[in-house]
Each structure stands twice: as C-alpha cells, then as structure tokens.
Write an enzyme that holds these catalytic residues in place. Sequence first.
Site, PDB file in Angstrom:
ATOM      1  N   GLU A   1       0.817  -1.214   0.000  1.00 42.08           N
ATOM      2  CA  GLU A   1       0.000   0.000   0.000  1.00 42.08           C
ATOM      3  C   GLU A   1       0.853   1.267   0.000  1.00 42.08           C
ATOM      4  O   GLU A   1       0.516   2.258  -0.652  1.00 42.08           O
ATOM      5  CB  GLU A   1      -0.947  -0.020   1.195  1.00 42.08           C
ATOM      6  CG  GLU A   1      -1.999  -1.117   1.082  1.00 42.08           C
ATOM      7  CD  GLU A   1      -2.858  -1.239   2.311  1.00 42.08           C
ATOM      8  OE1 GLU A   1      -4.085  -1.348   2.167  1.00 42.08           O
ATOM      9  OE2 GLU A   1      -2.312  -1.217   3.439  1.00 42.08           O
TER      10      GLU A   1
ATOM     11  N   GLU B   1      -3.716  -9.478   4.228  1.00 42.92           N
ATOM     12  CA  GLU B   1      -4.401  -9.027   5.439  1.00 42.92           C
ATOM     13  C   GLU B   1      -5.533  -9.967   5.868  1.00 42.92           C
ATOM     14  O   GLU B   1      -5.849 -10.049   7.058  1.00 42.92           O
ATOM     15  CB  GLU B   1      -4.960  -7.612   5.231  1.00 42.92           C
ATOM     16  CG  GLU B   1      -3.933  -6.509   5.440  1.00 42.92           C
ATOM     17  CD  GLU B   1      -3.100  -6.227   4.200  1.00 42.92           C
ATOM     18  OE1 GLU B   1      -2.411  -5.204   4.183  1.00 42.92           O
ATOM     19  OE2 GLU B   1      -3.130  -7.041   3.250  1.00 42.92           O
TER      20      GLU B   1
END
Length: 260
Positions: free
Chosen positions: A111, A131
């Site tokens: 990210e 995640e």
Amino acid sequence: MTSPIHAESRGPVLEVTIDRPKANAIDAATSRIMGETFARFRDDPDLRVAILTAAGGKFFCPGWDLKAAAEGETPDSDYGVGGFGGLQELPGLNKPVIAAINGLAFGGGFEIMISADIIIAAEHATFALPEINSGTLADAATIKLPRRIPYHVAMEMLFTGRRFTAAEAKHWGIVNEIVPATELMARARGLAGHLAEGPPLVFAAIKETVRETMHLSIQQAFDMVTKRRLKAVDVLYASEDQREGARAFAEKRKPAWKGR
C-alpha cells in the site's frame, strides 16, 4: 537508538530508506517518522523528487508490524501526519515520488508502494495483500486497487492474499518497470535526476489535478482546471515558469525552471 528511517539529500533528490531489521515492518512510531520525513520533503523548496526504498535485498516492507499489534497496537493507532507509512494520506504532496522496490512488498508495504507516483521493481520482488490471514482490512489497497487495475483481478488479489511476481505486477500496470536488483538504485536515481530537472510547478499541477478530480465527471474536472479552482493550477498559470516555458519553446532552447 538508530532511526528506522534514513533520509539523505542528493542535491534536489531526497532518498528515504526504510531500515528496520529484520524485515522492515512498520509500527506506529516508524510510520510517524516517515510522515515527518515526507512532510519536510514536501515543504522544502530545494527538494524536487523523492525516492523511497529499503535496506537489504530481501524485504522492501511486509507492512504493519504484527509483533507490535500482538502487544496492543491497533489498526487505528496514530500513524502520523501522512497516515500509515507517511505517504498515503499526506496532504499537499505535489512532488514526484519514486518507489524502488528491492524485495518483498506485502500488505501495508504494498500500500505504501502504490502511494508513490512511479514504481520500479527489482526482478526478484514479490507482492501480496495477505491481510485476510491476520483478520484485518487492506484498507488503502481495497480503496485504490480496483480503480487502477481490472476489478476482478483486484478483488481476487484482495480475497485470496496470494503472492504474485514483479512480472505479473507489471502486466497489470502496478509497477512501471522491472530491472535487475544490481541496477535498481541506479535506475531510480537516473529517473529522479531527470525529473528534478523538470518543471516543478507543472508536476505540482499534475498531481493536484489527478488527486482532486478523480471522483468528478469529465466536465466537472475540466471546470476545476480551466476556471483555476485548483491552487497548484492557479499558481502555475500565473508563474514565471509558465511564461519561461513558452519563451523557451519559441526560442528553441531548454527552459530554465525556477519553481516560481
């Protein structure tokens, strides 16, 4: 204690290196340092371009430090002025940022990477959004990735958390270029040097226009630009650099950009 973030100015280029052994994972304290570092870059008129990379040859960044999480750090901790990793939510960052990915970029590391403007990856770099396996949301990737690559590809990456290679990342347009690891920093520095010679006010206008009009219709976006409702565009159109660009073209010479 040694800082987990090293920042070195090379003329108008700032090199920012994540150096937090063993894997360059980021906790809240490290994230705050990164945000402060990029805020100083944003506000320094002598700095034109930033390169973000990491120490070592195996890990760029695996994302959030899950050891810190196990000790009580929460997903909504204070990650500083720029959000997680210092780049994702930093307001007004109107200068080019190059990510030089020297290894594994997972989760929050991925990210942070896609918060840069240009991404160069070493051949051995790998990527994933795992995640789901730690019971949390890849929030930035969930927001950004389906807008940048085909929806079904992005959703499959988010749902499965699978690893993928630099070659696949380039195929989907996630990275710009793949180079041998031994050439990574030379390529990033060469590109940064080229950009540092470019028109900083134009770069600022490009970044602000993209950021502020992405959610608008085409006509609304045109109105924002042509009616000078964007600060960076208004500054550019009233600048010496705008006039210098026109003069240099007419005189068939290289422009002398001043950033004003």
